[in-house]
Design a protein around this motif. Structure first.
Motif, mmCIF file in Angstrom:
data_model
loop_
_atom_site.group_PDB
_atom_site.id
_atom_site.type_symbol
_atom_site.label_atom_id
_atom_site.label_comp_id
_atom_site.label_asym_id
_atom_site.label_seq_id
_atom_site.Cartn_x
_atom_site.Cartn_y
_atom_site.Cartn_z
ATOM 1 N N TYR A 125 0.851 -1.199 0.000
ATOM 2 C CA TYR A 125 0.000 0.000 0.000
ATOM 3 C C TYR A 125 0.876 1.234 0.000
ATOM 4 N N GLU A 126 0.267 2.398 -0.244
ATOM 5 C CA GLU A 126 1.005 3.657 -0.317
ATOM 6 C C GLU A 126 0.429 4.687 0.635
ATOM 7 N N ASP A 127 1.289 5.641 1.030
ATOM 8 C CA ASP A 127 0.793 6.800 1.760
ATOM 9 C C ASP A 127 0.416 7.874 0.748
ATOM 10 N N GLY A 128 0.125 9.072 1.218
ATOM 11 C CA GLY A 128 -0.297 10.133 0.312
ATOM 12 C C GLY A 128 0.831 10.829 -0.410
ATOM 13 N N LYS A 129 2.075 10.400 -0.150
ATOM 14 C CA LYS A 129 3.229 11.048 -0.777
ATOM 15 C C LYS A 129 4.014 10.086 -1.672
ATOM 16 N N GLY A 130 3.431 8.941 -1.950
ATOM 17 C CA GLY A 130 4.096 7.979 -2.822
ATOM 18 C C GLY A 130 4.968 6.975 -2.115
ATOM 19 N N GLY A 136 -7.638 2.176 -2.127
ATOM 20 C CA GLY A 136 -6.285 1.985 -1.634
ATOM 21 C C GLY A 136 -5.998 2.739 -0.363
ATOM 22 N N SER A 137 -7.026 3.118 0.377
ATOM 23 C CA SER A 137 -6.855 3.933 1.573
ATOM 24 C C SER A 137 -7.181 3.208 2.872
ATOM 25 N N PHE A 138 -7.595 1.950 2.758
ATOM 26 C CA PHE A 138 -7.890 1.142 3.937
ATOM 27 C C PHE A 138 -7.318 -0.253 3.749
ATOM 28 N N VAL A 139 -6.810 -0.832 4.831
ATOM 29 C CA VAL A 139 -6.365 -2.218 4.864
ATOM 30 C C VAL A 139 -7.383 -3.015 5.671
ATOM 31 N N VAL A 140 -7.834 -4.121 5.130
ATOM 32 C CA VAL A 140 -8.827 -4.972 5.779
ATOM 33 C C VAL A 140 -8.231 -6.356 5.975
ATOM 34 N N SER A 141 -8.491 -6.968 7.136
ATOM 35 C CA SER A 141 -7.923 -8.280 7.444
ATOM 36 C C SER A 141 -8.964 -9.201 8.071
ATOM 37 N N ASP A 189 -13.187 -14.479 14.492
ATOM 38 C CA ASP A 189 -14.436 -14.142 13.804
ATOM 39 C C ASP A 189 -14.619 -12.622 13.723
ATOM 40 N N LEU A 190 -13.572 -11.972 13.235
ATOM 41 C CA LEU A 190 -13.596 -10.526 13.086
ATOM 42 C C LEU A 190 -13.070 -10.114 11.728
ATOM 43 N N LEU A 191 -13.519 -8.957 11.285
ATOM 44 C CA LEU A 191 -12.917 -8.277 10.149
ATOM 45 C C LEU A 191 -12.212 -7.062 10.737
ATOM 46 N N ARG A 192 -10.894 -7.066 10.688
ATOM 47 C CA ARG A 192 -10.117 -5.968 11.261
ATOM 48 C C ARG A 192 -9.888 -4.918 10.175
ATOM 49 N N VAL A 193 -10.128 -3.654 10.518
ATOM 50 C CA VAL A 193 -10.116 -2.577 9.533
ATOM 51 C C VAL A 193 -9.162 -1.479 9.992
ATOM 52 N N TYR A 194 -8.346 -0.979 9.049
ATOM 53 C CA TYR A 194 -7.369 0.075 9.353
ATOM 54 C C TYR A 194 -7.408 1.117 8.250
ATOM 55 N N SER A 195 -7.415 2.377 8.651
ATOM 56 C CA SER A 195 -7.235 3.451 7.675
ATOM 57 C C SER A 195 -5.744 3.745 7.562
#
Length: 418
Positions: free
Chosen positions: A120-125, A183-188, A194-200
């Motif tokens: 994944y990328e940040d906002g600066k490449g 491309g702004s969130f990572v989901v696991s 029994d969870l969907l872990r979510v990260y911005s």
């Protein structure tokens, strides 16, 4: 903030490619990992699949490969180790030569049990790699390019306060990390909890910020997921301070209607969710359907969904140990309703091997590489880009020794070089 649209563009490219049928590629390369400690380079010439290189590398249990085409770097996760800090896994970086050979660039230790990764990328490449650690009960991130002995940027370690439905749910077990269409969130998906872990993704630092996890039905064991979007940008975009929110808060470009499809290994089901980009700066999920992706809505005893992929409005789910085409297992094809997003079973076809742990569709959308773990074979199968139907086997190659069903033996992953 500069948005990362690569996952969305890739989805749309593959979807538009399905409008016309072309012959198989004249030549293509693939890489595969095996739990025997080898990484293999393969060549497909349109008719035959051949082994071009074998490297004893990526620790004792190479489990997953992720390719960065911009830098021609392959990242390999070693599944060795557990959550016990006295053990560890490893992460390896290789330069991919034009001849398909991998040349080691860097290696570093990780939390144990790395089974999946995503760039994944940040906002600066700036680029980063997120890793799901199954036995390590963790998610970690690394700055790219990887350097020798470089420590993780972040490590999220999980615990459970209650027992799971089955012995396999003895601890949190993140099984995959994947990106939303912006491309702004990572989901696991966490199979154990029994969870969907979510990260911005913080646009300035590239660090992951925890969002509220999503509860999945008890005993489901979520394994892998995939997003769908209609690709219509509704211009919802905020930066900076809004209504008293923190300065780094943002709502990243909602891309129109967005849904997610989640394959549940233990429950033998697929869940459908409507996804919204909430003003809190996180994602919200509303479940709209649960179905058993199999004939007569009944999963055979001992059979489990593994990988899930999507092209346009067609989904594919690999089913392990169903023996649907004995002695081989199955790939199930599902149709997605363009109106509601609901799924319906279309058919099932052979995986051309036992225990299809992983499979991947090439960018042109006309070929599928199926990695069958127990038979330790890679099968190249034709895909009709107009109908989405999977066709005949074009090529097959034994890659390493076969494994025993139900064990961490045999072929562990396969990817295209693209």
């Amino acid at each position: 903030m500069r948005l990362t649209h690569a996952p969305l563009l890739c989805l749309l490219t593959v979807a538009s490619a399905s409008l016309q049928q072309t012959p198989p590629r004249a030549s293509a390369r693939l890489w595969a990992t095996h739990y025997n400690g080898n990484v293999y380079s393969l060549a497909f010439n349109g008719h035959d699949l051949s082994l071009t290189d074998t490297a004893k590398t990526c620790g004792s249990m190479p489990s997953w490969l992720t390719f960065d085409p911009e830098t021609r770097t392959v990242y390999c996760s070693d599944e060795d180790g557990t959550a016990d800090p006295s053990t560890h896994g490893s992460l390896w970086a290789y330069h991919a030569g034009k001849n398909g050979k991998l040349h080691q660039i860097a290696k570093t230790n990780t939390v144990g049990g790395g089974v999946n990764s995503v760039i994944y990328e940040d906002g600066k490449g700036g680029k980063y790699l997120a890793i799901a650690h199954y036995e390590g009960s963790a998610i970690s991130t690394f700055a790219l390019p990887l350097r020798d002995d470089e420590p993780a940027v972040q490590g999220f370690h999980f615990n459970m306060t209650h027992k799971g439905a089955v012995a396999q749910q003895d601890a949190p077990h993140p099984h995959e990390v994947f990106l939303d269409p912006t491309g702004s969130f990572v989901v696991s998906p966490d199979l154990g909890a029994d969870l969907l872990r979510v990260y911005s993704i913080d646009s300035g630092s590239g660090k992951l910020q925890q969002c509220p996890p999503v509860n999945i039905t008890f005993g489901s064991g979520p394994r892998h997921g995939v997003f769908w979007t209609d690709g219509i940008n509704n211009d919802t975009h905020f930066t900076g301070s809004q209504d008293g929110r923190p300065e780094d808060w943002r709502q990243v470009a909602a891309v129109g209607k967005t849904m997610m499809y989640l394959a549940n290994e233990i429950g033998g089901t697929v869940d459908v969710f409507e996804v919204a980009y909430a003003r809190s700066g996180c994602l919200s999920f509303q479940k709209t359907q649960t179905m058993v992706p199999y004939t007569n809505s009944t999963m055979p005893k001992g059979a489990t969904p593994a990988e899930i992929r999507m092209v346009g409005n067609v989904l594919y789910v690999s089913i392990r140990t169903d023996q649907g085409f004995a002695p081989n297992d199955s790939i199930v094809t599902l149709d997605r309703s363009p109106r509601s997003g609901a799924m319906m079973l279309r058919n099932k076809t052979s995986s051309y091997g036992k225990v299809p742990r992983t499979f991947t569709i090439n960018r042109a959308g006309d070929l599928v590489a199926i990695g069958n773990q127990a038979t330790s074979t890679v099968a190249i199968v034709r895909r009709d880009r107009e109908t989405g139907n999977l066709g005949e086997e074009i090529a097959m190659l034994q890659v390493g020794e076969p494994g025993t069903v139900g064990t961490a033996e045999g072929l562990s992953s396969v990817i295209w070089e693209e």
